[in-house]
Motif scaffolding. Structure first.
Motif, mmCIF file in Angstrom:
data_model
loop_
_atom_site.group_PDB
_atom_site.id
_atom_site.type_symbol
_atom_site.label_atom_id
_atom_site.label_comp_id
_atom_site.label_asym_id
_atom_site.label_seq_id
_atom_site.Cartn_x
_atom_site.Cartn_y
_atom_site.Cartn_z
ATOM 1 N N LYS A 1 0.833 -1.227 -0.181
ATOM 2 C CA LYS A 1 0.095 0.019 0.088
ATOM 3 C C LYS A 1 0.916 1.221 0.043
ATOM 4 C CE LYS A 1 -4.093 -1.850 2.395
ATOM 5 N NZ LYS A 1 -5.270 -1.754 3.557
ATOM 6 N N PRO A 2 0.378 2.399 -0.641
ATOM 7 C CA PRO A 2 1.200 3.623 -0.621
ATOM 8 C C PRO A 2 1.470 3.879 0.931
ATOM 9 C CG PRO A 2 -0.802 3.879 -1.773
ATOM 10 C CD PRO A 2 -0.886 2.685 -1.150
ATOM 11 N N LEU A 3 2.465 4.573 1.312
ATOM 12 C CA LEU A 3 3.249 5.234 2.257
ATOM 13 C C LEU A 3 3.063 6.687 2.290
ATOM 14 C CD1 LEU A 3 6.572 3.082 2.669
ATOM 15 C CD2 LEU A 3 4.173 2.566 3.439
ATOM 16 N N ASP A 4 2.933 7.046 3.673
ATOM 17 C CA ASP A 4 2.944 8.675 3.995
ATOM 18 C C ASP A 4 3.457 8.834 5.178
ATOM 19 O OD1 ASP A 4 2.337 11.230 3.927
ATOM 20 O OD2 ASP A 4 0.301 11.391 4.258
ATOM 21 N N ARG A 5 4.613 9.639 5.014
ATOM 22 C CA ARG A 5 5.568 9.941 6.229
ATOM 23 C C ARG A 5 4.623 10.921 7.279
ATOM 24 N NH1 ARG A 5 8.441 13.282 8.891
ATOM 25 N NH2 ARG A 5 7.594 15.015 7.540
ATOM 26 N N GLU A 6 4.035 11.687 6.743
ATOM 27 C CA GLU A 6 3.395 12.723 7.319
ATOM 28 C C GLU A 6 2.283 12.023 8.306
ATOM 29 O OE1 GLU A 6 5.743 14.640 4.869
ATOM 30 O OE2 GLU A 6 4.145 13.198 4.161
ATOM 31 N N THR A 7 1.857 10.889 7.591
ATOM 32 C CA THR A 7 0.769 10.163 8.720
ATOM 33 C C THR A 7 1.248 9.251 9.484
ATOM 34 O OG1 THR A 7 -0.663 10.241 6.676
ATOM 35 C CG2 THR A 7 -1.341 8.574 8.506
ATOM 36 N N LEU A 8 2.424 8.451 9.181
ATOM 37 C CA LEU A 8 2.937 7.514 10.130
ATOM 38 C C LEU A 8 4.541 7.513 9.839
ATOM 39 C CD1 LEU A 8 2.614 5.557 12.531
ATOM 40 C CD2 LEU A 8 2.110 3.783 10.926
ATOM 41 N N LEU A 9 5.304 7.843 10.637
ATOM 42 C CA LEU A 9 6.545 7.673 10.313
ATOM 43 C C LEU A 9 7.492 6.432 10.364
ATOM 44 C CD1 LEU A 9 9.584 9.491 9.809
ATOM 45 C CD2 LEU A 9 9.735 9.886 12.332
ATOM 46 N N TRP A 10 7.087 5.537 11.472
ATOM 47 C CA TRP A 10 7.800 4.413 11.979
ATOM 48 C C TRP A 10 6.747 3.267 11.736
ATOM 49 C CZ3 TRP A 10 12.887 2.901 12.358
ATOM 50 C CH2 TRP A 10 13.623 4.048 12.708
ATOM 51 N N HIS A 11 7.027 2.177 11.155
ATOM 52 C CA HIS A 11 6.022 1.007 11.115
ATOM 53 C C HIS A 11 6.922 -0.003 11.673
ATOM 54 C CE1 HIS A 11 3.204 2.691 8.255
ATOM 55 N NE2 HIS A 11 4.248 3.211 7.713
ATOM 56 N N ASN A 12 6.170 -0.708 13.002
ATOM 57 C CA ASN A 12 6.758 -1.730 13.518
ATOM 58 C C ASN A 12 6.056 -2.937 13.517
ATOM 59 O OD1 ASN A 12 8.621 0.455 14.670
ATOM 60 N ND2 ASN A 12 7.004 0.778 16.260
ATOM 61 N N ILE A 13 6.840 -4.001 12.727
ATOM 62 C CA ILE A 13 5.973 -5.261 12.346
ATOM 63 C C ILE A 13 6.702 -6.235 12.943
ATOM 64 C CG2 ILE A 13 5.013 -4.270 10.227
ATOM 65 C CD1 ILE A 13 6.919 -5.836 8.425
ATOM 66 N N THR A 14 6.204 -7.478 12.960
ATOM 67 C CA THR A 14 6.924 -8.541 13.559
ATOM 68 C C THR A 14 6.885 -9.704 12.337
ATOM 69 O OG1 THR A 14 6.280 -8.057 15.642
ATOM 70 C CG2 THR A 14 6.676 -10.380 15.274
ATOM 71 N N VAL A 15 7.978 -10.240 11.985
ATOM 72 C CA VAL A 15 8.132 -11.368 11.101
ATOM 73 C C VAL A 15 8.197 -12.736 11.661
ATOM 74 C CG1 VAL A 15 9.341 -12.150 9.176
ATOM 75 C CG2 VAL A 15 8.963 -9.808 9.380
ATOM 76 N N ILE A 16 7.338 -13.649 11.139
ATOM 77 C CA ILE A 16 7.401 -14.975 11.965
ATOM 78 C C ILE A 16 8.246 -16.021 10.756
ATOM 79 C CG2 ILE A 16 6.062 -17.097 12.755
ATOM 80 C CD1 ILE A 16 3.745 -14.746 13.104
ATOM 81 N N ALA A 17 8.931 -16.930 11.725
ATOM 82 C CA ALA A 17 9.757 -17.903 10.672
ATOM 83 C C ALA A 17 9.357 -19.063 11.268
ATOM 84 C CB ALA A 17 11.364 -17.525 10.780
ATOM 85 N N ALA A 18 8.998 -19.854 10.718
ATOM 86 C CA ALA A 18 8.428 -21.186 11.093
ATOM 87 C C ALA A 18 8.985 -22.483 10.141
ATOM 88 C CB ALA A 18 6.843 -21.427 11.073
ATOM 89 N N GLU A 19 9.158 -23.571 10.881
ATOM 90 C CA GLU A 19 9.681 -24.696 10.050
ATOM 91 C C GLU A 19 8.332 -25.278 9.138
ATOM 92 O OE1 GLU A 19 11.269 -27.799 12.567
ATOM 93 O OE2 GLU A 19 12.972 -26.438 13.264
ATOM 94 N N ILE A 20 8.791 -25.546 8.104
ATOM 95 C CA ILE A 20 7.913 -26.024 7.203
ATOM 96 C C ILE A 20 7.164 -27.508 7.574
ATOM 97 C CG2 ILE A 20 7.515 -26.929 4.738
ATOM 98 C CD1 ILE A 20 9.182 -24.662 3.662
ATOM 99 N N ASN A 21 8.076 -28.134 8.001
ATOM 100 C CA ASN A 21 7.802 -29.701 8.392
ATOM 101 C C ASN A 21 7.275 -29.572 9.878
ATOM 102 O OD1 ASN A 21 8.954 -30.635 5.974
ATOM 103 N ND2 ASN A 21 10.999 -30.979 7.075
ATOM 104 N N ASN A 22 7.410 -28.536 10.612
ATOM 105 C CA ASN A 22 6.807 -28.552 12.060
ATOM 106 C C ASN A 22 6.597 -26.873 12.406
ATOM 107 O OD1 ASN A 22 5.838 -28.907 14.741
ATOM 108 N ND2 ASN A 22 7.987 -29.352 15.425
#
Length: 790
Positions: free
Chosen positions: A444-465
Motif C-alpha cells: 500500500k502507499p506510504l505517507d511519512r506525514e501520517t506515520l513515520l515508523w512502522h513496527n512489524i513482526t516477522v514469523i519464521a516457522a519450520e515447514i515440516n513442523n
C-alpha cells in the motif's frame, strides 16, 4: 531471753515547775542532782536547771510472734505520787492502746494481747499519764514512750522472680557473667543474721557457679557447645542466717540458653552433582539446586555460593535462596547442543559472617563439582539478527522490496523455513513478505506525514513442523519526500483602520510545511497574480519565512467595502517545488486616533445602542416569574375542579347524613331510598360512586341473591366480604349499614315499613305456634284481627 523495762513516774514537790522528759538507754534507780536542759521559749533562750525529774522512761522491747497462752508482759509504769493506796489511775493512749496494748490502771503493768509481727509494724508509739482517781486531774504530765518489736527469723528469703531466663554465647570462657539473681528477706537486717542471705547452687554443676554473697551466676566449664546442648536449667538457693544450720531458704530456677556463634564451617554432603538441561532452556531458568550443610543457625548459617572455575564459568550462574540456603544454578547464556553438550563447574560455599575468634578451626568454606549435561531438542528457526531496521521513501512504488530477513533451523536436520508477517502488528496490510526468501515489500502507499515508523513482526516457522517458530521485530522508517506544499501556520483574519496611512504594517504572516527538511525550510511569499496589481494592499517577503502585509492607500471606507480577501502564494525551495495559495481576510474597522479598533460592523452606525447585560438578566427574570405564576394558577384551578367526596344526597351508598330538622318520620323518604331498606335485592348495582371520579370503569357486579331462610349473621358476613373485595371501595374510612331483618322468615318481614300496604292481607295466627317468646306479639296482632272481624 525476755527483758523487762520499767518506767518510773516521780513527783517533784515544791514550787510550780515544768516537767522534762529525757530518754534513758537503760533503767536506772537514781537521778542526777542537777541537769542542765535547753528550752526554747519565743525568741529567747533560757537555761533551765532542775534537781530531779518527775518522769523517767525507756524503750520497751518485745519479741514478735509470741506463742504463749497468756498475755505477753511488756513493762511497768510507776509514779512517785503513787502511795500504793489506789488513789492514782494509769492511762495509756497511742498506737494500739486499749486493743493491742492494755495497762493495769492500778499497778501500771502493760501487756500485749495479740501476736505481733515486726514485718507489719516494727515500732509502736504510746503515751502514758497518771491521774487522781477522785479528782480526775493528772498528777503528772503526759509522757511518750516507744515499744520496739524485736525480730525473730520467721521469714525465708524470697527471690524477685520465680523463674529467670538468661542467655550467653556458646564457647564462652570460664567465669563469663550469665545473670544475677536477687533474694530479699523481710526480717530485720539490723538485728542478728536473720536477714543475711547466702546463695548456693543446687542444680547446674559443673557448668555454672554462683557467688554466695552477690548471686551472680557465671560459667564454670570451658567450650560449652550449643550444637551438643542448647538449654540448661540451674536451681539457685538463697538461705538466711548467713547460711548456717537452722536458717530458712528459698529457691529459684534459672533457664540458661546458649546462643549460636559461627564455629562450624559449611560442608557439602557430596563431592559431585549432576544435572541435565535442554538446550532450549530460557535464560535465567534454574538448572538445579545444591546445598551445603551448616550446624549453626540464623545469620551464622548464611551461605554464599559462587562458581570459581570450570568450562561453564560464563554460561551458568549461581544464586543463594535466602529461605533455604540453597545454591540455585541458572542459565546465563543460551545453550546449544550442537556446539557443546557437557559443562563442568566447581562451586564453592562460604559463610557470609565469619567470627575471627574461631578461624583456628579451619577455613569456613567448602567446594563441590557440578556436571551439567545439555540435551538436544528440536529448536525453532533462528534469525540472523535480534532486530531489523529498514528505510523506505514514502513515494516508493507498490510491491517494492525494502529489505530481507534471514532465519535458519539450528538443528542438524536444517529444515526449510517459511516467513510470514504477524498481522496483529500490521493491521492495514501495508507490507508483505516473500514466504520463501524473507524479502519484505510494500503493498500500500506510504505517507511519512501520517506515520513515520512502522513496527512489524516477522514469523519464521519450520515447514515440516510449523509449531517450531520464532519472531523478530522489524522497524521500518519512512523517509520524506517533498510532497506537501507549505501553508499558513494559522488562519489569518486581521483588520485595517479606516483612517490608516499608506505603507502601514497590519499583519505578519508565517508558514509551516508538513515535510521534513534536513537543512531547514525556506519559504517565499508573494501576492497572487490576479491581486498583485489591483490590490489595496502590498506584501513584503522578509526572507526569514515570514511576510508582512502593508496598506497601499491612505484611507478605507467600510461602507463601501467592509472586507478584503487577499490571496497569498507560499512556495518552498525543495525539489520538486511545492506551493499553495492561502487567503488572508482583512476587515475594515473604525478606530480611534491611537489605532485601537472600535467597531467593524457597518450597521453599528445606524443602531449604535443596544441592551446591556443587566437589562437582559432583568428581562429573563421577569419571564421566569411570569411562568411560575402561570403554573401555580393552573395548579390551583385544577385542584378546585376536583369533586368533593359527597356531592349529593341521592347517592345510593350508605353514608352518614346529618339533619338540621326532625324529619318527617317514616313518610319522609327523601333522605334515603327506603326501598333499599325493604329489600336488599332492590339495590341497583349499576350505579357508580358519586363521591369520587372513577378512574377505571368496572363492570357491574351482581350481588348473589340471599337464599331463603338464611341467617342474619350469614347475610352480614356475606355483605362484609363483598365490601372488603370491592375494587371500587374507597381507601378512606366509611360506614356501611345493613338494615336487613331476614329474608327467610315464614312471616315475611316483621318491619312496619312494608305494613302500610299489606296489613289487610297478613294472617298472624301462626305466631301462637312460635312458642312463649312470641306470645305477646301473637296476642297483639291476634287482637287486631278480631277487632277487624267485629
Amino acid at each position: 531471753m525476755r527483758t523487762y523495762h520499767c518506767f518510773w513516774l516521780l513527783f517533784w514537790a515544791g514550787q510550780p515547775h515544768q516537767s522534762f522528759l529525757t530518754p534513758l538507754s537503760k533503767r536506772t534507780s537514781g537521778f542526777p542532782e542537777k541537769e542542765k536542759v535547753l528550752v526554747l521559749s519565743g525568741n529567747s533562750r533560757q537555761d533551765l536547771h532542775r534537781s530531779k525529774r518527775s518522769w523517767m522512761w525507756n524503750q520497751f522491747f518485745l519479741l514478735e510472734e509470741y506463742t504463749g497462752t497468756d498475755y505477753q508482759y511488756v513493762g511497768k509504769l510507776h509514779s512517785d505520787q503513787d502511795k500504793g493506796d489506789g488513789s492514782l489511775k494509769y492511762i495509756l493512749s497511742g498506737d494500739g492502746a486499749g486493743d493491742l496494748f492494755i495497762i493495769n490502771e492500778n499497778t501500771g503493768d502493760i501487756q500485749a494481747t495479740k501476736r505481733l509481727d515486726r514485718e507489719e509494724k516494727p515500732v509502736y508509739i504510746l503515751r502514758a499519764q497518771a491521774i487522781n482517781r477522785r479528782t480526775g486531774r493528772p498528777v503528772e504530765p503526759e509522757s511518750e514512750f516507744i515499744i520496739k518489736i524485736h525480730d525473730i527469723n520467721d521469714n525465708e528469703p524470697m527471690f524477685t522472680k520465680d523463674v529467670y531466663n538468661a542467655s550467653i554465647p556458646e564457647m564462652s570462657d570460664v567465669g563469663t557473667f550469665v545473670v544475677q539473681v536477687t533474694a530479699t528477706d523481710a526480717d530485720d537486717p539490723t538485728y542478728g543474721n536473720s536477714a543475711k542471705v547466702v546463695y548456693s547452687i543446687l542444680q547446674g554443676q559443673p557448668y555454672f557457679s554462683v557467688e554466695s554473697e552477690t548471686g551472680i551466676i557465671k560459667t564454670a566449664l570451658l567450650n560449652m557447645d550449643r550444637e551438643n546442648r542448647e538449654q540448661y536449667q540451674v536451681v539457685i538457693q538463697a538461705k538466711d542466717m548467713g547460711g548456717q544450720m537452722g536458717g530458712l531458704s528459698g529457691t529459684t530456677t534459672v533457664n540458661i540458653t546458649l546462643t549460636d556463634v559461627n564455629d562450624n564451617p559449611p560442608r557439602f554432603p557430596q563431592s559431585t552433582y549432576q544435572f541435565r538441561a535442554p538446550e532450549s532452556m530460557p535464560l535465567d531458568s534454574p538448572v538445579g539446586r545444591i546445598k551445603a550443610n551448616d550446624a549453626d543457625v540464623d545469620e551464622n548459617a548464611e551461605i554464599e555460593y559462587s562458581i570459581t572455575e570450570g568450562d561453564g564459568y560464563d554460561m551458568f550462574g549461581i544464586t543463594t535462596d535466602k529461605d533455604t540456603q540453597e545454591g540455585i544454578i541458572t542459565v546465563k547464556k543460551a545453550l546449544d547442543f550442537e556446539s557443546k553438550n557437557l559443562y563442568i563447574l566447581k562451586v564453592e560455599a562460604t559463610n557470609t559472617h565469619v567470627d575471627p575468634r574461631f578461624l583456628y578451626l579451619g577455613p569456613f568454606k567448602d567446594s563441590a563439582t557440578v556436571r551439567i549435561q545439555v540435551e538436544d531438542v528440536d529448536e525453532p528457526p533462528m534469525f540472523s539478527r535480534p532486530a531489523y531496521i529498514m528505510e523506505v521513501k514514502e513515494d516508493v512504488p507498490l510491491n517494492s522490496v525494502i529489505g530481507t530477513v534471514t532465519a535458519q533451523d539450528p538443528d542438524a536436520a536444517k529444515n526449510p523455513v517459511k516467513y510470514s508477517v504477524d498481522r496483529h502488528t500490521d493491521m492495514d496490510r501495508v507490507f508483505n513478505i516473500n514466504s520463501g526468501n524473507g524479502s519484505i515489500f510494500t503493498s500500500k502507499p506510504l505517507d511519512r506525514e501520517t506515520l513515520l515508523w512502522h513496527n512489524i513482526t516477522v514469523i519464521a516457522a519450520e515447514i515440516n513442523n510449523p509449531k517450531q517458530s520464532s519472531r523478530v521485530p522489524v522497524f521500518i522508517k519512512v523517509l520524506d519526500v517533498n510532497d506537501n506544499a507549505p501553508e499558513f501556520a494559522m488562519f489569518y483574519e486581521t483588520f485595517v483602520c479606516e483612517n490608516a496611512k499608506a505603507e502601514q504594517l497590519i499583519q505578519t504572516l508565517s508558514a509551516v510545511d508538513k515535510d521534513d527538511s534536513y537543512n531547514g525550510h525556506q519559504f517565499s511569499f508573494s501576492l497572487a497574480p490576479e491581486a498583485a496589481s489591483s490590490s489595496n494592499f502590498t506584501l513584503q517577503d522578509n526572507r526569514d519565512n515570514t511576510a508582512g502585509i502593508f496598506t497601499r492607500k491612505t484611507r478605507y471606507n467600510r461602507h463601501e467595502t467592509s472586507t478584503y480577501f487577499l490571496p497569498v502564494v507560499i512556495s518552498d525551495n525543495d525539489y520538486p517545488i511545492q506551493s499553495s495559495t492561502e487567503t488572508v481576510t482583512i476587515r475594515v474597522c473604525a478606530c480611534d486616533h491611537r489605532g485601537k479598533m472600535l467597531s467593524c460592523n457597518a450597521e453599528a452606525l445606524i443602531h449604535p445602542t443596544g441592551l446591556s447585560t443587566g437589562a437582559l438578566i432583568a428581562i429573563l427574570l421577569c419571564i421566569i416569574i411570569l411562568l411560575v405564576t402561570v403554573v401555580l394558577f393552573a395548579a390551583l384551578r385544577r385542584q378546585r375542579k376536583k369533586e368533593p367526596l359527597i356531592i349529593s344526597k341521592e347517592d345510593i351508598r350508605d353514608n352518614i347524613v346529618s339533619y338540621n330538622d326532625e324529619g318527617g318520620g317514616e313518610e319522609d323518604t327523601q333522605a334515603f331510598d327506603i326501598g333499599t331498606l325493604r329489600n336488599p335485592e332492590a339495590i341497583d348495582d349499576n350505579k357508580l360512586r358519586r363521591d369520587i371520579v372513577p378512574e377505571t370503569l368496572f363492570l357491574p357486579r351482581r350481588t348473589a341473591a340471599v337464599r331463603d331462610n338464611t341467617d342474619v349473621r350469614d347475610f352480614i358476613n356475606q355483605r362484609l366480604k363483598e365490601n372488603d373485595t370491592d375494587p371500587t371501595a374507597p381507601p378512606y374510612d366509611s360506614l356501611a349499614t345493613y338494615a336487613y331483618e331476614g329474608n327467610g322468615s315464614v312471616a315475611e318481614s316483621l318491619s312496619s315499613l312494608e305494613s302500610v300496604t299489606t296489613d289487610g292481607d297478613q294472617d298472624y295466627d301462626y305466631l301462637s305456634d312460635w312458642g312463649p317468646r312470641f306470645k305477646k306479639l301473637a296476642d297483639m296482632y291476634g287482637s287486631m284481627d278480631s277487632d277487624k272481624d267485629s
